[in-house]
Scaffold this active site. Structure first.
Site, PDB file in Angstrom:
ATOM      1  N   ASP A 223       0.828  -1.196   0.000  1.00 10.83           N
ATOM      2  CA  ASP A 223       0.000   0.000   0.000  1.00 10.83           C
ATOM      3  C   ASP A 223       0.872   1.260   0.000  1.00 10.83           C
ATOM      4  OD1 ASP A 223      -2.755   1.153   0.422  1.00 10.83           O
ATOM      5  OD2 ASP A 223      -1.806   1.929   2.226  1.00 10.83           O
ATOM      6  N   GLU A 283       1.595  -0.551  -5.100  1.00 12.28           N
ATOM      7  CA  GLU A 283       0.584   0.465  -5.361  1.00 12.28           C
ATOM      8  C   GLU A 283       1.334   1.797  -5.394  1.00 12.28           C
ATOM      9  OE1 GLU A 283      -3.373   2.663  -3.549  1.00 12.28           O
ATOM     10  OE2 GLU A 283      -1.649   2.183  -2.307  1.00 12.28           O
TER      11      GLU A 283
END
Length: 558
Positions: A223, A283
């Site tokens: 993330d 990401e």
């Protein structure tokens, strides 16, 4: 041999450099709280996921990626982690996680977990220790604490804004009521940013990686992989108006700094200690494909989400350009191109591709949004876009429910919304709840089969009854069967490991190419186009004789 046995054998087969599983895999994202609820409390959980694995085998995916299920106060749906090595009770137990990993592997499905290294929860033991410690202490050194500006430190250290809206700094108040230092949170105030220049932070995440690798996970989706390192001195910065919230079009002192690459080189070495081609996927919201490719150089991560592709409109010249650039930039550094159309942070592509107004990432759509999509147009384009995407060489990501053609839920009332974006912008941005509504399994069951009680943490729209998996199972022309056919044919024809050859002569509004023996034609224009000769393997919608209607894509075998 059953189909499950065949998948197990295939999943267990050894690979050699250049043929690793993640280079061609179709990976299915599960948002745990919205996939399947095993205990009926209205929130999806790990036993619920395990109970539905056979549906994913039938769909034909190679791996699943689980959004966070770690212990968390759930201020940001689990992306605020209090303990990275435990399962939050709303999702189950560590034993449930072990069972899910084992059952997925028994079916030949690999499992990737979501790791959140940019920030923790403010309830993490480290942050609680930092709150009780003095300025300049080792405990505070794990996070980014600073004195404020102004005569009494009453102003934040800089002007950075949170991704979720509002200031990116919160000031502490001492037990005696006196104001103290400020701490940085690029997201919600309950998500303080780690200081990644601190060796203790670096070593803690090595421990976390090994904890889950030892339990058998096949990799990590990382993330905010572009956000861990901040420019020295934390200089002021204001993003452009209406920029994508995660920085896809914005050069910022907290996105994409050079120092992140050494972190992932270190993680790469940790994963290399383990057998089985473990993978890291970034990401990383970056403005160009070339910048994104920097995250997947040979000694760093293995995949990076292709957000420039995701954000491309249903417009043939733009699609040809981003596909060409992707197939140049990623292989140039030894990585596969990756393709994705939807996830838990963006408007579902069955709605997004039919929007007629600007909609920056993270803003969402709701009852008062301009340019709301026409559902029939959105679904037709989504089916065509997926048919195009799954024919491309490389690895593809699917988001739960897109195989049912689910649209964004636009009409959620304000009193049920839970995304921090909604609250931090005082309702100015709808946020991401509309793509996170629990998915429908059985048309006539409580909560459409999400559970047996009818509870649902976000309300499901009535019109989803006809989109439930049980209904689509019986309809050969359904979106579910389109996905199953695409995935089976993709595997049979080896398209993930293929080579793209552009085809000319179809006009500016058409994307046409050959991948191996398969010819792919997608009509993104306003008039039908003639089809070449060949046997139709799969089409996203009805064909009109020898012509391809608008918003339709087809695979042909010459």
């Amino acid at each position: 041999m059953t189909s499950t046995d065949a998948l197990t054998v295939q999943g267990a087969a050894p690979t050699s450099p250049g043929s690793e599983w993640w280079r061609t895999a179709v990976i299915y994202q599960i948002y745990p709280r919205s996939f399947a609820d095993g205990n009926g409390d209205g929130i999806g959980d790990l036993p619920g996921i395990t109970s539905r694995l056979d549906d994913l085998v039938a769909l034909g995916v190679d791996a699943i990626w689980l959004s966070p299920f770690f212990r968390s106060p759930q201020h940001d749906a689990g992306y605020d982690v209090a303990d990275y090595c435990d399962v939050d009770p709303i999702f189950g137990t560590l034993a449930d996680a072990d069972e899910l990993i084992a059952q997925a592997h028994a079916r030949g499905i690999r499992l990737i977990v979501d790791l959140v290294p940019n920030h923790s929860s403010n309830e993490h033991a480290w942050f609680q220790e930092a709150l009780a410690a003095e300025p300049g202490s080792a405990a505070r050194g794990r996070y980014i604490f600073r004195d404020g500006k102004g005569a009494d430190g009453e102003l934040p250290p800089n002007n950075w804004e949170s991704v979720f809206g509002g200031p990116a700094w919160t000031r502490l108040t001492a037990p005696d009521g006196t104001p103290g230092q400020w701490y940085l949170h690029l997201f919600d105030s309950t998500q303080p940013d780690f200081d990644w220049s601190n060796p203790e932070v670096q070593e803690e995440f090595r421990r976390i990686l090994r904890f889950w690798l030892d339990r058998g996970v096949d990799g990590f989706r990382v993330d905010v992989a572009h956000g861990l390192v901040k420019t020295d001195g934390l200089p002021d910065h204001l993003p452009a108006v209406d920029t994508d919230s995660m920085g896809g079009q914005d050069e910022a002192p907290y996105w994409g700094q050079e120092g992140v690459h050494e972190i992932y080189r270190d993680w790469h070495r940790v994963l290399a200690e383990y057998d089985g081609d473990r993978a890291l996927c970034a990401e990383a919201w970056l403005p160009t494909v070339d910048r994104t490719a920097m995250w997947v150089r040979p000694d760093e991560m293995h995949q990076a989400f292709n957000f420039p592709y995701l954000m491309t409109q249903w417009h043939a010249p733009e699609l040809r350009e981003v596909i060409s650039e992707s197939l140049r930039a990623f292989p140039a550094v030894g990585a596969p191109a990756t393709w994705v159309l939807s996830n838990h942070d963006v408007v579902r592509h069955a709605s997004r591709l039919a929007l007629t107004a600007e909609n920056p990432q993270g803003h969402g759509i709701g009852p008062d949004s301009p340019g709301k999509p026409i559902p029939e147009v959105g679904l037709r384009r989504a089916r065509a876009a997926t048919t195009l995407m799954l024919a491309l060489p490389g690895s593809s990501y699917l988001y739960q429910g897109e195989e049912l053609g689910l649209p964004e839920v636009v009409d959620l009332p304000g009193d049920v919304r839970q995304d921090p974006t909604w609250f931090r912008t005082d309702g100015e941005r709808y946020g991401r709840d509309g793509c996170r509504v629990p998915i429908p399994w059985e048309s006539g069951a409580p909560a459409y089969g999400f559970n047996e009680t009818g509870e649902s943490w976000l309300p499901q729209p009535a019109e989803w009854a006809h989109l439930a998996r049980s209904v689509q199972e019986e309809e050969p022309d359904s979106t579910l069967w389109l996905y199953r056919t695409l995935l089976a044919t993709r595997r049979t024809e080896g398209l993930g490991a293929g080579t793209l050859e552009w085809l000319d002569g179809y006009g500016d509004d058409v994307v046409a190419f050959r991948n191996g023996a398969v010819t792919v034609v997608a009509n993104a224009g306003t008039t039908p186009v003639a089809l070449p000769k060949g046997t139709v393997l799969v089409a996203s919608g009805p064909l009109a004789g020898d012509t391809l209607p608008v918003d339709t894509a087809v695979w042909l075998l010459a």
